[in-house]
Write an enzyme that holds these catalytic residues in place. Structure first.
Site, mmCIF file in Angstrom:
data_model
loop_
_atom_site.group_PDB
_atom_site.id
_atom_site.type_symbol
_atom_site.label_atom_id
_atom_site.label_comp_id
_atom_site.label_asym_id
_atom_site.label_seq_id
_atom_site.Cartn_x
_atom_site.Cartn_y
_atom_site.Cartn_z
ATOM 1 N N TYR A 155 0.831 -1.206 0.000
ATOM 2 C CA TYR A 155 0.000 0.000 0.000
ATOM 3 C C TYR A 155 0.863 1.254 0.000
ATOM 4 O O TYR A 155 1.846 1.311 0.729
ATOM 5 C CB TYR A 155 -0.891 0.030 1.242
ATOM 6 N N TRP A 202 1.512 5.654 -1.549
ATOM 7 C CA TRP A 202 1.322 6.756 -2.494
ATOM 8 C C TRP A 202 2.447 6.907 -3.497
ATOM 9 O O TRP A 202 2.407 7.810 -4.320
ATOM 10 C CB TRP A 202 1.066 8.058 -1.737
HETATM 11 N N1 LIG Z 1 -2.566 8.287 12.256
HETATM 12 C C1 LIG Z 1 -2.799 8.408 10.947
HETATM 13 N N2 LIG Z 1 -2.196 7.567 10.087
HETATM 14 C C2 LIG Z 1 -2.436 7.689 8.766
HETATM 15 C C3 LIG Z 1 -3.323 8.675 8.277
HETATM 16 C C4 LIG Z 1 -3.951 9.546 9.211
HETATM 17 O O1 LIG Z 1 -4.749 10.429 8.838
HETATM 18 N N3 LIG Z 1 -3.667 9.381 10.522
HETATM 19 N N4 LIG Z 1 -3.587 8.735 6.930
HETATM 20 C C5 LIG Z 1 -3.506 7.471 6.204
HETATM 21 C C6 LIG Z 1 -3.655 7.661 4.775
HETATM 22 S S1 LIG Z 1 -5.124 8.362 4.260
HETATM 23 C C7 LIG Z 1 -2.754 7.234 3.879
HETATM 24 S S2 LIG Z 1 -3.142 7.319 2.213
HETATM 25 C C8 LIG Z 1 -1.467 6.637 4.294
HETATM 26 C C9 LIG Z 1 -0.297 7.071 3.424
HETATM 27 O O2 LIG Z 1 0.770 6.208 3.599
HETATM 28 P P1 LIG Z 1 1.874 6.027 2.467
HETATM 29 O O3 LIG Z 1 1.280 6.146 1.117
HETATM 30 O O4 LIG Z 1 2.631 4.791 2.781
HETATM 31 O O5 LIG Z 1 2.790 7.315 2.724
HETATM 32 P P2 LIG Z 1 3.912 7.992 1.838
HETATM 33 O O6 LIG Z 1 4.698 8.837 2.775
HETATM 34 O O7 LIG Z 1 3.300 8.695 0.683
HETATM 35 O O8 LIG Z 1 4.817 6.775 1.355
HETATM 36 C C10 LIG Z 1 5.175 6.540 0.043
HETATM 37 C C11 LIG Z 1 6.571 5.954 0.009
HETATM 38 O O9 LIG Z 1 6.875 5.603 -1.343
HETATM 39 C C12 LIG Z 1 8.186 6.055 -1.664
HETATM 40 N N5 LIG Z 1 8.251 6.281 -3.125
HETATM 41 C C13 LIG Z 1 7.951 7.412 -3.798
HETATM 42 N N6 LIG Z 1 8.134 7.237 -5.110
HETATM 43 C C14 LIG Z 1 8.560 5.959 -5.288
HETATM 44 C C15 LIG Z 1 8.898 5.199 -6.445
HETATM 45 O O10 LIG Z 1 8.872 5.671 -7.576
HETATM 46 N N7 LIG Z 1 9.267 3.901 -6.243
HETATM 47 C C16 LIG Z 1 9.342 3.354 -5.010
HETATM 48 N N8 LIG Z 1 9.708 2.083 -4.905
HETATM 49 N N9 LIG Z 1 9.029 4.066 -3.897
HETATM 50 C C17 LIG Z 1 8.637 5.346 -4.037
HETATM 51 C C18 LIG Z 1 8.345 7.325 -0.851
HETATM 52 O O11 LIG Z 1 9.711 7.668 -0.698
HETATM 53 C C19 LIG Z 1 7.642 6.941 0.458
HETATM 54 O O12 LIG Z 1 8.520 6.335 1.365
HETATM 55 O O13 LIG Z 1 -1.184 7.004 5.649
HETATM 56 C C20 LIG Z 1 -2.252 6.653 6.510
HETATM 57 N N10 LIG Z 1 -1.838 6.821 7.903
HETATM 58 N N1 LIG Z 2 -1.116 18.514 1.858
HETATM 59 C C1 LIG Z 2 -1.550 17.254 1.841
HETATM 60 N N2 LIG Z 2 -2.641 16.929 1.096
HETATM 61 C C2 LIG Z 2 -3.119 15.662 1.096
HETATM 62 C C3 LIG Z 2 -2.472 14.625 1.814
HETATM 63 C C4 LIG Z 2 -1.313 14.975 2.572
HETATM 64 O O1 LIG Z 2 -0.697 14.121 3.255
HETATM 65 N N3 LIG Z 2 -0.898 16.286 2.568
HETATM 66 N N4 LIG Z 2 -2.978 13.334 1.779
HETATM 67 C C5 LIG Z 2 -3.952 12.994 0.751
HETATM 68 C C6 LIG Z 2 -4.695 11.779 1.165
HETATM 69 S S1 LIG Z 2 -3.962 10.261 0.908
HETATM 70 C C7 LIG Z 2 -5.913 11.822 1.718
HETATM 71 S S2 LIG Z 2 -6.683 10.352 2.148
HETATM 72 C C8 LIG Z 2 -6.595 13.083 1.943
HETATM 73 C C9 LIG Z 2 -7.075 13.143 3.401
HETATM 74 O O2 LIG Z 2 -8.186 13.930 3.542
HETATM 75 P P1 LIG Z 2 -8.925 13.940 4.965
HETATM 76 O O3 LIG Z 2 -9.012 12.591 5.506
HETATM 77 O O4 LIG Z 2 -10.177 14.711 4.815
HETATM 78 O O5 LIG Z 2 -7.855 14.788 5.798
HETATM 79 P P2 LIG Z 2 -7.540 14.815 7.376
HETATM 80 O O6 LIG Z 2 -6.536 15.897 7.524
HETATM 81 O O7 LIG Z 2 -7.186 13.484 7.893
HETATM 82 O O8 LIG Z 2 -8.885 15.249 8.066
HETATM 83 C C10 LIG Z 2 -9.652 16.346 7.586
HETATM 84 C C11 LIG Z 2 -10.161 17.190 8.714
HETATM 85 O O9 LIG Z 2 -10.894 16.386 9.625
HETATM 86 C C12 LIG Z 2 -10.728 16.946 10.901
HETATM 87 N N5 LIG Z 2 -11.104 15.980 11.938
HETATM 88 C C13 LIG Z 2 -10.375 14.977 12.435
HETATM 89 N N6 LIG Z 2 -11.046 14.344 13.425
HETATM 90 C C14 LIG Z 2 -12.236 14.955 13.524
HETATM 91 C C15 LIG Z 2 -13.385 14.763 14.352
HETATM 92 O O10 LIG Z 2 -13.425 13.884 15.214
HETATM 93 N N7 LIG Z 2 -14.439 15.584 14.126
HETATM 94 C C16 LIG Z 2 -14.427 16.577 13.194
HETATM 95 N N8 LIG Z 2 -15.516 17.316 13.042
HETATM 96 N N9 LIG Z 2 -13.352 16.800 12.423
HETATM 97 C C17 LIG Z 2 -12.274 15.994 12.588
HETATM 98 C C18 LIG Z 2 -9.264 17.325 10.925
HETATM 99 O O11 LIG Z 2 -8.999 18.269 11.950
HETATM 100 C C19 LIG Z 2 -9.053 17.864 9.530
HETATM 101 O O12 LIG Z 2 -9.226 19.265 9.490
HETATM 102 O O13 LIG Z 2 -5.738 14.215 1.722
HETATM 103 C C20 LIG Z 2 -4.947 14.124 0.552
HETATM 104 N N10 LIG Z 2 -4.264 15.377 0.404
HETATM 105 MO MO LIG Z 3 -5.117 8.624 1.966
#
Ligand SMILES: Nc1nc2c(c(=O)[nH]1)N[C@H]1C(S)=C(S)[C@@H](COP(=O)(O)OP(=O)(O)OC[C@H]3O[C@@H](n4cnc5c(=O)[nH]c(N)nc54)[C@H](O)[C@@H]3O)O[C@H]1N2
Ligand SMILES: Nc1nc2c(c(=O)[nH]1)N[C@H]1C(S)=C(S)[C@@H](COP(=O)(O)OP(=O)(O)OC[C@H]3O[C@@H](n4cnc5c(=O)[nH]c(N)nc54)[C@H](O)[C@@H]3O)O[C@H]1N2
Ligand SMILES: [Mo]
Length: 825
Positions: free
Chosen positions: A163, A165
């Site tokens: 899994y 990005w």
């Molecule tokens: N507590 C908490 N945990 C969360 C979240 C949260 O809101 N709260 N959000 C969750 C969500 S929504 C998501 S999507 C995940 C994201 O989790 P990840 O998608 O695992 O996070 P990234 O940091 O984007 O990791 C991508 C990795 O791929 C590597 N990479 C980039 N380009 C390439 C490439 O071309 N080839 C290879 N082999 N590697 C590459 C980067 O260096 C990086 O280490 O985290 C989740 N974890």
């Molecule tokens: N700059 C930037 N952009 C991104 C990403 C990134 O890592 N960085 N990640 C991308 C990815 S993979 C995803 S999945 C999306 C994530 O998109 P989201 O999941 O929507 O993003 P989050 O920041 O986890 O949460 C959005 C909002 O929810 C609020 N929130 C959290 N807990 C609660 C709660 O209990 N109640 C209420 N009312 N609000 C709450 C947080 O304070 C935050 O303002 O963003 C994408 N875009």
């Molecule tokens: Mo995500």
């Protein structure tokens, strides 16, 4: 010529296209003025869809499309493409991505594994010595291990879901390539769902008949024209719209800017007043963390008791409202879920809840919800209740009304263009004996408990015994909850392979590390605009591969060759032939749609990107309008064909943590639970503004948000004063699962009782021999809990944890998160 260049042919092609262009600036700078352009322009009027680069080489990332400025074969700067309505400062980090000091420079193997074989001293992962090996040796080790495990245990022993990005690019899609290789070699264990919308995508398919969270939204021009009230429920678009899965078109950011300009009333419901909410002049309602379902019930009760709900809509388009009404009135459990009741749980004044209900009913209201609220225990409930609320308001399918669950993500609502779509290289077909996928966020549970059976969306899944984990393009030591638990589970497999550009914590906890290129070191193509399909961007190689890094494609091709499947893996194509075939396919679609495009070679050499036209009708597209117009002809994909406020299908599963009707189910951890006495603060782990998860944590952007050289923690002045904490202080944040060092930012922009630490800081254990040791950089997942949202969706609960904080006493330990592992150069 360097060995790790993809092929003589593509390298030559790059030189031709790259330095040739730089030398003969006619083609490069004044493209439209050249005779060639003129000739093409006459032949194909739509050729104006091409946008030439101005100064540099066109490439693109999750943060936007840009031109890389190259001097003496080094990337020295960037310039956003001229079409970008809201360029993202993250693109400026591209040169830092290429030249980061903590790039992995050569293939490496963990010493105990190399000397004593798979599984040896797995507890030393993360602190063992590293031994540099040649590419030939590394490829041989990995291939032999895949073969051994396939022979001895079959496909379920290899977890290659991987899994993450990764980077943009439809060819060098490391995850698809890994899965393609594994499918050709006997299959592998994969996953279902994602970390983003684990709960919402499963519950929505029962409620509205599609995942909904990734669907196109009512288009921005329509919202701007018709919406009178916009509710941002746990939605932080100004941050999360910076980056997209494909290359962002940033149309959503433009949409929100115009919303603010027009002065449309906006209300942000979030424990944190986000900078974006301020930019929108949004009113701020700050419920306590994880209590939104109760607040939504309070609104629903008000709508009902004040007869503001749309009976006709509910009757025609939904099922189950009678039961929901009974529940609101307490006929099921004796608890009337009115605003007063909700207020006691969520901490928002009852009158504020009632007024919100009235305002929503009186205005054309668009509820835009983010996904943080569903990354929580019982995270299925809030989105189910939001749909229920929108149904009670009766505006679903009307211009500017209803709900939208992706306005904050990849620019949902950016009108769909007319053209062609690049489809990427495919993962291929899974062999028939491939095991059933596991829910993605149950991976640590799976690694630690082979043979365990869990419930999942009406089925049961039994975890196989995983012997090998192969990661390419993800970072589990950042993304997975309860890092210390993961650390223990991570010791179970015999072999862990990580393919990465950088020494992330996941890489340091591997047995075999394979250095791969960044997207700026290879040629690729991607779409711009996940929802709009507005652009096709070339991602042209900007610089030569660094150190000994190889493209993911070439690494997998070499493994495929060793395992006798190279021809099937490459289909006889190299990088440029693949890109040409993808382009030609897209070009064929565009032609059918009435948009003519130049041949691939011409496109590639022109150093231009394509922008497709947007039909007027798409600019006024309204989600669910067809369902509203004729629910019999255009039924939803639910069993009833209608919106299911009550789901018989879910009820039949008899899950105590997700019954057939939405409601308030207290989470395992919250301010009202008994453990809050010991752990009084609620954690918010919002996505970081100046990173993509963990990506770019190792760049100078960090200086803009780090406090005391650690991840920042937002603390309300009341909570800070009680603990003697001031802005700039080092703070230890801790609970029964872990402890991390963070830097304090004391602010009124967060409600009392809640602290925020963004996800994505790299894990940096002070004592790598000890699970539970202090993380010196502030990886928030050391504190989160690794349970499923419910038996229905088994999504992650990364946004829910109780904790305590204290001012850190003692000398500040060094932050080694972005350093090379000791002994490695
Ligand atoms: N507590 C908490 N945990 C969360 C979240 C949260 O809101 N709260 N959000 C969750 C969500 S929504 C998501 S999507 C995940 C994201 O989790 P990840 O998608 O695992 O996070 P990234 O940091 O984007 O990791 C991508 C990795 O791929 C590597 N990479 C980039 N380009 C390439 C490439 O071309 N080839 C290879 N082999 N590697 C590459 C980067 O260096 C990086 O280490 O985290 C989740 N974890
Ligand atoms: N700059 C930037 N952009 C991104 C990403 C990134 O890592 N960085 N990640 C991308 C990815 S993979 C995803 S999945 C999306 C994530 O998109 P989201 O999941 O929507 O993003 P989050 O920041 O986890 O949460 C959005 C909002 O929810 C609020 N929130 C959290 N807990 C609660 C709660 O209990 N109640 C209420 N009312 N609000 C709450 C947080 O304070 C935050 O303002 O963003 C994408 N875009
Ligand atoms: Mo995500």
């Amino acid at each position: 010529m360097k060995k790790n260049l993809t092929s003589g042919w593509s390298r030559r092609r790059f030189l031709q296209a790259g330095s040739g262009l730089l030398a003969t600036s006619a083609l490069h700078f004044g493209y439209s003025k050249t005779a060639l352009a003129k000739a093409i322009g006459q032949a194909l009027p739509q050729f104006t869809a091409l946008r030439p680069a101005q100064k540099g080489i066109l490439t693109a990332a999750h943060w936007g499309a840009f031109e890389a400025i190259i001097e003496n074969e080094r990337m020295v700067g960037v310039q956003p493409v001229s079409d970008d309505p809201a360029p993202n400062e993250l693109i400026a980090m591209a040169p830092w991505q290429v030249y980061a000091p903590n790039r992995i420079k050569t293939p490496m193997v963990r010493k105990s594994w190399l000397e004593n074989g798979p599984g040896s001293h797995a507890e030393r992962r993360g602190r063992d010595e590293w031994v540099a090996v040649s590419w030939d040796k590394a490829i041989a080790l990995v291939s032999t291990e895949i073969k051994r495990l396939q022979q001895d245990y079959g496909p379920s022993a290899i977890y290659a879901g991987s899994y993450g990005w990764k980077s943009t690019g439809m060819l060098h899609n490391c995850r698809a390539l890994l899965q393609r290789l594994m499918n050709l070699c006997g299959g592998f264990l994969s996953y279902s769902g994602d970390y983003s919308t684990g709960a919402a995508q499963v519950i929505m398919s029962h409620v509205v008949g599609s995942m909904e969270v990734y669907e196109q939204q009512t288009s921005w021009p329509n919202v701007l024209e018709h919406s009178e009230l916009v509710i941002l429920w746990g939605c932080n678009p100004q941050t999360t719209l910076k980056n997209s899965w494909n290359v962002p078109d940033h149309v959503g950011l433009e949409g929100f800017a115009q919303l603010a300009e027009k002065g449309v009333r906006t209300i942000a419901i979030d424990p944190i007043r986000q900078p974006g909410a301020k930019a929108l002049n949004a009113e701020w309602i700050a419920p306590h963390a994880y209590t939104d379902s109760a607040m939504m019930l309070g609104i629903a009760h008000t709508l009902l008791s004040e007869q503001l709900h749309d009976e006709a809509f509910l009757k025609r388009y939904t099922v189950g409202f009678d039961r929901f009404r009974a529940s609101l009135l307490g006929e099921d459990d004796g608890v009337v879920k009115n605003a007063q009741w909700a207020s006691a749980i969520c901490g928002v004044e009852a009158e504020t809840i009632r007024q919100l209900a009235r305002d929503m009913a009186q205005k054309r209201t668009m509820i835009m919800a983010g996904w943080g609220i569903q990354r929580q225990h019982h995270g299925e409930q809030p989105h189910w209740l939001l749909v229920t609320l929108a149904a009670m308001l009766g505006q679903i399918g009307l211009p500017g009304g209803g709900f939208g669950f992706s306005y904050h993500y990849s620019s949902g609502g950016s009108p769909t263009a007319r053209g062609g779509i690049i489809s990427g290289i495919s993962a291929g077909e899974a062999p028939q004996n491939a095991p059933a996928p596991i829910p993605v966020a149950r991976i640590a549970d799976c690694l630690a408990n082979p043979g365990k059976t869990i419930d999942f969306n009406g089925r049961q899944i039994t975890y196989p015994d995983v012997k090998m984990v192969y990661v390419a393009g993800g970072n589990p030591f950042h993304h997975h909850q309860d890092t210390n638990n993961l650390l223990q589970a991570w010791r179970r497999p015999e072999t862990i392979v990580v393919q990465e550009p950088y020494w992330t914590a996941t890489a340091t906890h591997a047995d075999i590390v394979l250095p791969c290129t960044t997207s700026y070191e290879r040629n690729d193509l991607d779409m711009g605009g996940d929802y709009s399909r507005l652009y096709v961007f070339p991602m042209r190689q900007c610089v030569a591969p660094q150190h000994q890094a190889r493209n993911d494609f070439d690494i997998f091709r070499a493994i495929a060759a060793r395992l006798g499947v190279e021809q099937a893996f490459t289909e006889g194509r190299d990088e440029m032939l693949w890109l040409k075939s993808m382009y030609d396919n897209m070009k064929g679609q565009a032609r059918t749609a009435g948009v003519a495009l130049p041949p691939f070679d011409m496109f590639w050499q022109s150093n231009s990107y394509i922008r497709f036209p947007v039909p007027e009708a798409n600019k006024q597209w309204v989600r669910f309008a067809d369902f509203r117009a004729d629910p019999l002809l255009n039924p939803l994909g639910t069993p009833s064909g209608k919106i299911e406020i009550f789901s018989q299908r879910i009820a039949a599963m008899q899950y105590p943590d997700c019954p057939g009707l939405p409601g308030w189910l207290p989470p395992q951890e919250w301010h009202g639970s008994p453990l809050a006495e010991r752990w009084p603060l609620s954690l918010n782990t919002a996505h970081p503004a100046l990173r993509l998860h963990s990506q770019l944590d190792n760049t100078p952007l960090r200086a803009k948000h780090a406090v005391a050289n650690r991840e920042e923690i937002l603390i309300n002045p009341q909570d800070a004063a009680r603990r003697g904490i001031r802005s700039g202080d080092l703070v230890r944040a801790f609970n029964s699962r872990g402890q991390i060092l963070v830097g304090a930012l004391v602010t009124e922009d967060i409600r009392p009782g809640v602290v925020r630490i963004s996800e994505g800081a790299w894990y940096d254990p002070a004592d790598p021999t000890q699970p539970g040791t202090l993380c010196r950089n502030g990886n928030v997942n050391c504190l989160t809990v690794d349970i499923g949202t419910s038996m229905l969706a088994q999504g992650n609960c990364g946004h829910m944890a109780q904790l305590e904080i204290e001012k850190y006493q003692g000398d500040a330990p060094p932050n080694m998160a972005h350093a090379m592992p000791s002994g490695v150069v």
